[in-house]
Design a protein around this motif. Sequence first.
Motif, PDB file in Angstrom:
ATOM      1  N   ARG A 186       4.435   5.737  31.959  1.00  0.00           N
ATOM      2  CA  ARG A 186       3.161   6.624  32.505  1.00  0.00           C
ATOM      3  C   ARG A 186       1.852   5.838  32.630  1.00  0.00           C
ATOM      4  O   ARG A 186       1.305   5.849  33.584  1.00  0.00           O
ATOM      5  N   PHE A 187       1.726   5.185  31.527  1.00  0.00           N
ATOM      6  CA  PHE A 187       0.412   4.371  31.682  1.00  0.00           C
ATOM      7  C   PHE A 187       0.463   3.419  32.554  1.00  0.00           C
ATOM      8  O   PHE A 187      -0.453   2.841  33.175  1.00  0.00           O
ATOM      9  N   GLY A 188       1.576   2.664  32.666  1.00  0.00           N
ATOM     10  CA  GLY A 188       1.674   1.667  33.622  1.00  0.00           C
ATOM     11  C   GLY A 188       1.468   2.142  34.951  1.00  0.00           C
ATOM     12  O   GLY A 188       0.924   1.508  35.772  1.00  0.00           O
ATOM     13  N   TRP A 189       2.197   3.220  35.618  1.00  0.00           N
ATOM     14  CA  TRP A 189       1.936   3.712  36.931  1.00  0.00           C
ATOM     15  C   TRP A 189       0.352   4.164  37.026  1.00  0.00           C
ATOM     16  O   TRP A 189      -0.111   3.626  37.972  1.00  0.00           O
ATOM     17  N   LEU A 190      -0.328   4.710  35.890  1.00  0.00           N
ATOM     18  CA  LEU A 190      -1.784   5.164  36.033  1.00  0.00           C
ATOM     19  C   LEU A 190      -2.569   3.712  36.103  1.00  0.00           C
ATOM     20  O   LEU A 190      -3.329   3.839  36.916  1.00  0.00           O
ATOM     21  N   GLN A 191      -2.274   2.721  35.494  1.00  0.00           N
ATOM     22  CA  GLN A 191      -3.091   1.660  35.715  1.00  0.00           C
ATOM     23  C   GLN A 191      -2.830   1.059  36.867  1.00  0.00           C
ATOM     24  O   GLN A 191      -3.735   0.434  37.683  1.00  0.00           O
ATOM     25  N   GLN A 192      -1.537   1.004  37.572  1.00  0.00           N
ATOM     26  CA  GLN A 192      -1.396   0.864  39.018  1.00  0.00           C
ATOM     27  C   GLN A 192      -2.075   1.445  40.001  1.00  0.00           C
ATOM     28  O   GLN A 192      -2.918   0.893  40.972  1.00  0.00           O
ATOM     29  N   ARG A 193      -2.219   2.854  39.769  1.00  0.00           N
ATOM     30  CA  ARG A 193      -2.970   3.873  40.801  1.00  0.00           C
ATOM     31  C   ARG A 193      -4.672   3.025  40.436  1.00  0.00           C
ATOM     32  O   ARG A 193      -5.248   3.449  41.380  1.00  0.00           O
ATOM     33  N   ILE A 194      -4.962   2.991  39.339  1.00  0.00           N
ATOM     34  CA  ILE A 194      -6.520   2.672  39.289  1.00  0.00           C
ATOM     35  C   ILE A 194      -6.722   1.426  40.220  1.00  0.00           C
ATOM     36  O   ILE A 194      -7.818   1.121  40.639  1.00  0.00           O
ATOM     37  N   THR A 195      -5.943   0.588  39.847  1.00  0.00           N
ATOM     38  CA  THR A 195      -5.973  -0.682  40.863  1.00  0.00           C
ATOM     39  C   THR A 195      -5.731  -0.646  42.398  1.00  0.00           C
ATOM     40  O   THR A 195      -6.592  -1.148  42.973  1.00  0.00           O
ATOM     41  N   ASP A 196      -5.040   0.339  42.690  1.00  0.00           N
ATOM     42  CA  ASP A 196      -5.000   0.669  44.097  1.00  0.00           C
ATOM     43  C   ASP A 196      -6.100   1.274  44.409  1.00  0.00           C
ATOM     44  O   ASP A 196      -6.483   1.178  45.769  1.00  0.00           O
ATOM     45  N   LEU A 197      -6.687   2.234  43.902  1.00  0.00           N
ATOM     46  CA  LEU A 197      -7.751   3.062  44.020  1.00  0.00           C
ATOM     47  C   LEU A 197      -9.047   2.122  44.192  1.00  0.00           C
ATOM     48  O   LEU A 197      -9.940   2.387  45.059  1.00  0.00           O
ATOM     49  N   GLU A 198      -9.136   1.160  43.190  1.00  0.00           N
ATOM     50  CA  GLU A 198     -10.257   0.196  43.383  1.00  0.00           C
ATOM     51  C   GLU A 198     -10.085  -0.700  44.883  1.00  0.00           C
ATOM     52  O   GLU A 198     -11.183  -0.762  45.447  1.00  0.00           O
ATOM     53  N   ASN A 234     -11.232   1.678  47.224  1.00  0.00           N
ATOM     54  CA  ASN A 234     -12.637   2.007  47.351  1.00  0.00           C
ATOM     55  C   ASN A 234     -13.487   0.795  47.892  1.00  0.00           C
ATOM     56  O   ASN A 234     -14.431   1.064  48.670  1.00  0.00           O
ATOM     57  N   ALA A 235     -13.015  -0.219  47.760  1.00  0.00           N
ATOM     58  CA  ALA A 235     -13.693  -1.656  48.323  1.00  0.00           C
ATOM     59  C   ALA A 235     -13.713  -1.510  49.852  1.00  0.00           C
ATOM     60  O   ALA A 235     -14.463  -1.916  50.445  1.00  0.00           O
ATOM     61  N   GLN A 236     -12.268  -1.136  50.450  1.00  0.00           N
ATOM     62  CA  GLN A 236     -12.326  -0.876  51.787  1.00  0.00           C
ATOM     63  C   GLN A 236     -12.961   0.063  52.312  1.00  0.00           C
ATOM     64  O   GLN A 236     -13.659  -0.219  53.358  1.00  0.00           O
ATOM     65  N   LEU A 237     -13.034   0.971  51.732  1.00  0.00           N
ATOM     66  CA  LEU A 237     -13.995   2.194  52.115  1.00  0.00           C
ATOM     67  C   LEU A 237     -15.590   1.946  52.153  1.00  0.00           C
ATOM     68  O   LEU A 237     -16.243   2.028  53.268  1.00  0.00           O
ATOM     69  N   LYS A 238     -15.811   1.177  51.184  1.00  0.00           N
ATOM     70  CA  LYS A 238     -17.397   0.374  51.211  1.00  0.00           C
ATOM     71  C   LYS A 238     -17.641  -0.193  52.382  1.00  0.00           C
ATOM     72  O   LYS A 238     -18.537  -0.185  53.240  1.00  0.00           O
ATOM     73  N   LYS A 239     -16.560  -1.161  52.898  1.00  0.00           N
ATOM     74  CA  LYS A 239     -16.786  -2.105  54.011  1.00  0.00           C
ATOM     75  C   LYS A 239     -16.822  -1.181  55.063  1.00  0.00           C
ATOM     76  O   LYS A 239     -17.681  -1.491  55.997  1.00  0.00           O
ATOM     77  N   ASP A 240     -16.048  -0.184  55.526  1.00  0.00           N
ATOM     78  CA  ASP A 240     -15.689   0.618  56.550  1.00  0.00           C
ATOM     79  C   ASP A 240     -17.075   1.444  56.503  1.00  0.00           C
ATOM     80  O   ASP A 240     -17.573   1.465  57.680  1.00  0.00           O
ATOM     81  N   LEU A 241     -17.592   1.953  55.419  1.00  0.00           N
ATOM     82  CA  LEU A 241     -19.038   2.748  55.503  1.00  0.00           C
ATOM     83  C   LEU A 241     -19.955   1.776  56.048  1.00  0.00           C
ATOM     84  O   LEU A 241     -20.767   1.830  56.739  1.00  0.00           O
TER      85      LEU A 241
END
Length: 465
Positions: free
Chosen positions: A402-414, A417-424
């Motif tokens: 469970r924590f492994g999946w959550l950590q991967q989701r955090i990485t994916d979201l980061e 978010n970085a791409q969203l900042k560039k797009d913004l």
Amino acid sequence: MKRILLRSGKSPFDVIPVEEALHRDVIATNSGNLIFSDATHKILTTPDSEVFSNGMRTDIGAAGRINDEYDAFVVPLANAFRPSFEAALQRLTRLIGKLKIPVVVVGVGAQTGVTYDPARLKAMEPTVRAFCSAVLNHSASIGVRGEFTEQYLNDMGFKDVEVIGCPSMFLWGDTLTVEKRVPALNAQSRVAVNGSHTAVRGGGLHKIIARAHGQYPNLRYIGQNLTDAKQLHWRDVNSPAGRITEMPTHPDHPMYREDKARVYIDPVTWIDDLRDFDYSFGSRIHGNIAALLAGTPATVLAFDSRTLELCRYFEIPHRLLNEVPADLDPAVLYEEADFGPLTGNHKERFDRFTAFLDKNGLDNTFTHGDGGEAFETKLRSLSFPAGVRPWNDTGVASLTSRFGWLQQRITDLEGDNAQLKKDLARSKVLAKAAAAKAALPSPSIYRRARRAVGGPLKRALKPTK
């Protein structure tokens, strides 16, 4: 090779980890959806036809691609004619209106109470009319679940309507074997029970489940909702449905603590597990169809028209939930259940279903293929996750997954978010450029200004005599 696009949450051959399946909601809020979409996928797979999953979201902008890449769009539906599905039905109608290929709807139904009173559906009649008209512009007829939906559409003037039931019941073709393996249920019998939140909370099913839990030590509750699965896997109760403590999937329920609840992401594991049970009962139509497909006797406690009309059409043993006592013993249901009509008349219903497919230009694996042998061989070569079970342990393995999946989701979201900042940032630059351009005078203004100034200047500079 004919390419068929199928509206389904996922392909039967997609092996998806539990965490990802719940995050993406591949069951479209109810795992029963995969029972009939997987069956349709198998039935339509022939040596000359290949089936592709389209997902459950309706992308109207994909119409051009669908027209270019596919030869037919097949839409298995359940209780689609209900107010809470109206917006989704409208989007689907808009997509169908843009398609140029055949569109075939199988197993659609209207949902109301067991009295078949369509009054609650009156306000959405324009939406239903538009949908049926769009479909019939692309097909010979509409396949509906049962008698109520047929009459509902007939009353609106649609005559090209055929009762075909649900494709899930034809997973094995024209043969369905269901037999009582024990003469009677006893305290050691393995019994599965199922029920919707509405039936449990409003229909009194929780009392029947509680009594059965005390009487049958090997009772297991099988949920179907995304909410149920999240409760089991994450102990997530952060929703109105998730806070219904009478549900055996709620962490406070004794069946949760005793590891007696499951939710299945894949029909193949669901059906396989039910083969070892003696009996299944409850208000979920596809929960009990899964049992019947496993050869396990089942009785439906019908709570609305969507379950009742299917039970009547397929002659599945059933009782009305509002007519059974709170102290109901499933042994009584088991004793009175007669599966002769269900199995004896199955071939006739199968022939009616395949005739509907033929009329709408669709081959089936049982008549035009290998009977689904290649499909089953491929399915059995894959390793699907087991049913989702209550999270009662705190072992390293349980926490790691469970924590492994959550950590991967955090990485994916980061990364997202970085791409969203560039797009913004890019959109802000483009917006400033557009605003600056809009503030400039138009070329026509310059021309008028030159003409306005040019005349007087020329006259003023004209030499005097």
